[in-house]
Design a protein around this motif. Structure first.
Motif, PDB file in Angstrom:
ATOM      1  N   GLN A 154      -9.652  39.638  39.097  1.00  0.00           N
ATOM      2  CA  GLN A 154      -9.189  40.798  38.397  1.00  0.00           C
ATOM      3  C   GLN A 154      -8.070  41.222  39.457  1.00  0.00           C
ATOM      4  O   GLN A 154      -6.909  41.866  38.779  1.00  0.00           O
ATOM      5  CB  GLN A 154     -10.248  42.037  38.636  1.00  0.00           C
ATOM      6  CG  GLN A 154     -11.227  42.091  37.235  1.00  0.00           C
ATOM      7  CD  GLN A 154     -12.215  43.009  37.415  1.00  0.00           C
ATOM      8  OE1 GLN A 154     -11.954  44.106  37.796  1.00  0.00           O
ATOM      9  NE2 GLN A 154     -13.399  42.664  37.010  1.00  0.00           N
ATOM     10  N   SER A 158      -3.915  41.812  38.375  1.00  0.00           N
ATOM     11  CA  SER A 158      -3.442  43.146  38.177  1.00  0.00           C
ATOM     12  C   SER A 158      -2.106  42.881  38.231  1.00  0.00           C
ATOM     13  O   SER A 158      -1.331  43.990  37.924  1.00  0.00           O
ATOM     14  CB  SER A 158      -4.244  43.925  39.393  1.00  0.00           C
ATOM     15  OG  SER A 158      -3.562  43.495  40.541  1.00  0.00           O
ATOM     16  N   GLN A 200     -11.334  48.768  42.462  1.00  0.00           N
ATOM     17  CA  GLN A 200     -10.073  48.469  42.961  1.00  0.00           C
ATOM     18  C   GLN A 200      -9.560  49.186  44.135  1.00  0.00           C
ATOM     19  O   GLN A 200      -8.573  48.768  44.830  1.00  0.00           O
ATOM     20  CB  GLN A 200      -9.160  48.747  41.766  1.00  0.00           C
ATOM     21  CG  GLN A 200      -9.259  47.900  40.485  1.00  0.00           C
ATOM     22  CD  GLN A 200      -8.357  48.529  39.424  1.00  0.00           C
ATOM     23  OE1 GLN A 200      -7.327  49.000  39.600  1.00  0.00           O
ATOM     24  NE2 GLN A 200      -8.801  48.073  38.111  1.00  0.00           N
TER      25      GLN A 200
END
Length: 463
Positions: A154, A158, A200
């Motif tokens: 991820q 991104s 995140q």
């Protein structure tokens, strides 16, 4: 009576011939079918060779320490639901590693090397085998935990400018080490369970990632090439590779929501204190001699606005020759030769260009050469020879120049490109070329191009 006997004797013979013919026909049909299937399989294999699949190749270089390798692989199989393949490169182990890999044949891919080629050599062999469109380099003395790969993916996906991602861990040098509350592996799993959610907010940029676990796209490998096998056994080769990624203007990220337990330099510790310091000292000197001030070069490129990155989806990935010199003879490890001229190659195998011009060829990996574009209207034979000879007489393009401080540059289409070190000059077989000394004020008037870096040393003949 005789007639009836004769009839009963003929019928079995006919059946035997009929059965024999049927068997032969079936055998021929099977053979022809097998051959057609085999040929079709070969053609499909050739067509698929080199094509990545949409998953992650996990490359594990390993030298002895089979008990750590087994635990590492078991942790991957337990905590990696994402599509992946496991590739183990056995660096000439003398313990039970070979027997274990044989037992796992068909469940993972592996390659056994005759000698210990060190971290770089083992990794490079695995990179050559990898088919995933993303790749992880992973130490054998690690345990991955829930969410490790998914969270790193991820982070990588991104932003197209993210070149490589690393996790946090309990034991490593630099920013990736964090404080942990556990005292043993059993307690570690309890701790890891509390960190298994993606977050995140835990992602952060960094200037350095350590090679115990690095995730990156295949396109990054194609852009910056293999690890340098000039380093001995281990240490600094990951720093060298990361510097090349930074020169491309790419970001490095620590995915703080991905945690991996690291037992810590298990293979290096087996060297003993004296040999460890000898290897580490050699690698430190090799790195310094290759780069000089590596961070200064990265900053210089950043300020120039260079390091343009082309995503693989653009269909036009940047050439590795972007940081290579011009006017040099290169060859792959199969012996094919090319003349490299301003980022494009002119094929010249079998023409004897080296003997006829005095140029010395520099060996690059097949992958590097593949991704250097062939020149439009590429010159060959006598035409190329005349072109090479005329450049020396009629143009300063390609000429080596230096100033009072000893920095060597190459003239390149109206700009000057600095060699990052004397080692880079030597590695490109340009140490013996004439160097024109120019006043510093004259050089200052010329625009600066991208620096020229040394290509990696490759010991493995199949790269």
């Amino acid at each position: 009576m005789k007639g009836s006997i004769s009839r009963t004797m003929v019928k079995p013979d006919r059946r035997k011939r009929t059965n024999r013919n049927s068997v032969e026909a079936a055998s021929n049909s099977y053979r022809l079918g097998y051959e057609r299937g085999y040929e079709q399989g070969i053609e499909k294999g050739k067509a698929a060779f080199g094509q990545p699949y949409h998953g992650t190749s996990i490359v594990i270089p390993s030298y002895n320490q089979v008990e750590y390798l087994i635990r590492c692989i078991e942790s991957i199989e337990s905590h990696t639901p994402e599509p992946h393949e496991i590739i183990v490169v056995d660096n000439g182990s003398t313990d039970g590693t070979g027997a274990y890999l044989d037992q796992r044949s068909g469940q993972l891919r592996f390659k056994r090397l005759d000698i210990n080629r060190g971290f770089s050599g083992g990794v490079n062999q695995g990179l050559m085998m990898a088919k995933g469109d993303t790749i992880v380099i992973l130490n054998n003395d690690t345990l991955v935990t829930p969410g490790w790969l998914g969270h790193m993916l991820q982070c990588l996906q991104s932003d197209a400018q993210v070149g490589a991602v690393g996790p946090v861990t309990n034991y490593i040098s630099g920013e990736q080490q964090i404080d942990v509350p556990y005292a043993n592996v059993e307690q570690m799993w309890e701790y890891a369970a509390t960190r298994s959610k993606p977050d995140q907010k835990e992602w952060r940029p960094t200037d350095r990632l350590v090679g115990f676990c690095i995730l990156f796209r295949r396109t990054l490998l194609e852009r910056i090439g293999y690890f340098d096998e000039g380093f001995r056994i281990g240490n600094y080769e990951d720093d060298d590779w990361i510097i090349r990624a930074r020169l491309c203007g790419l970001k490095l990220m620590i995915a703080g929501d991905a945690f991996i337990h690291h037992f810590g330099s298990v293979s290096m510790k087996t060297l003993g204190t004296e040999q460890f310091h000898e290897v580490d000292g050699y690698n430190e000197r090799y790195f310094a001699g290759k780069w000089g001030n590596s961070h200064a070069w990265v900053e210089a490129v950043r300020q120039q606005g260079a390091g343009r990155w082309h995503e693989a989806t653009s269909g036009n990935p940047a050439s590795p020759a972007e940081f290579f010199p011009s006017h040099v003879l290169i060859r792959d490890q199969g012996g094919r030769e090319f003349f490299l001229y301003h980022g494009a190659k002119h094929p010249c195998s079998g023409f004897g260009l080296a003997e006829r011009t005095g140029l010395q060829s520099v060996t690059l990996s097949r992958m590097d050469i593949l991704h250097i574009p062939t020149a439009e209207n590429a010159l060959r034979g006598e035409e190329l020879l005349n072109f090479v000879l005329s450049m020396e007489k009629e143009s300063a393009d390609g000429q080596l120049v230096s100033d009072a401080d000893g920095t060597v540059y190459q003239m390149s289409q109206g700009s000057i490109r600095p060699f990052v070190s004397d080692y880079a000059l030597e590695r490109w077989q340009m140490k013996g070329r004439s160097i024109l000394k120019l006043p510093a004020e004259q050089l200052q008037l010329l625009p600066r191009g991208l620096p020229i870096i040394a290509p990696p040393v490759l010991e493995n003949p199949v790269l």
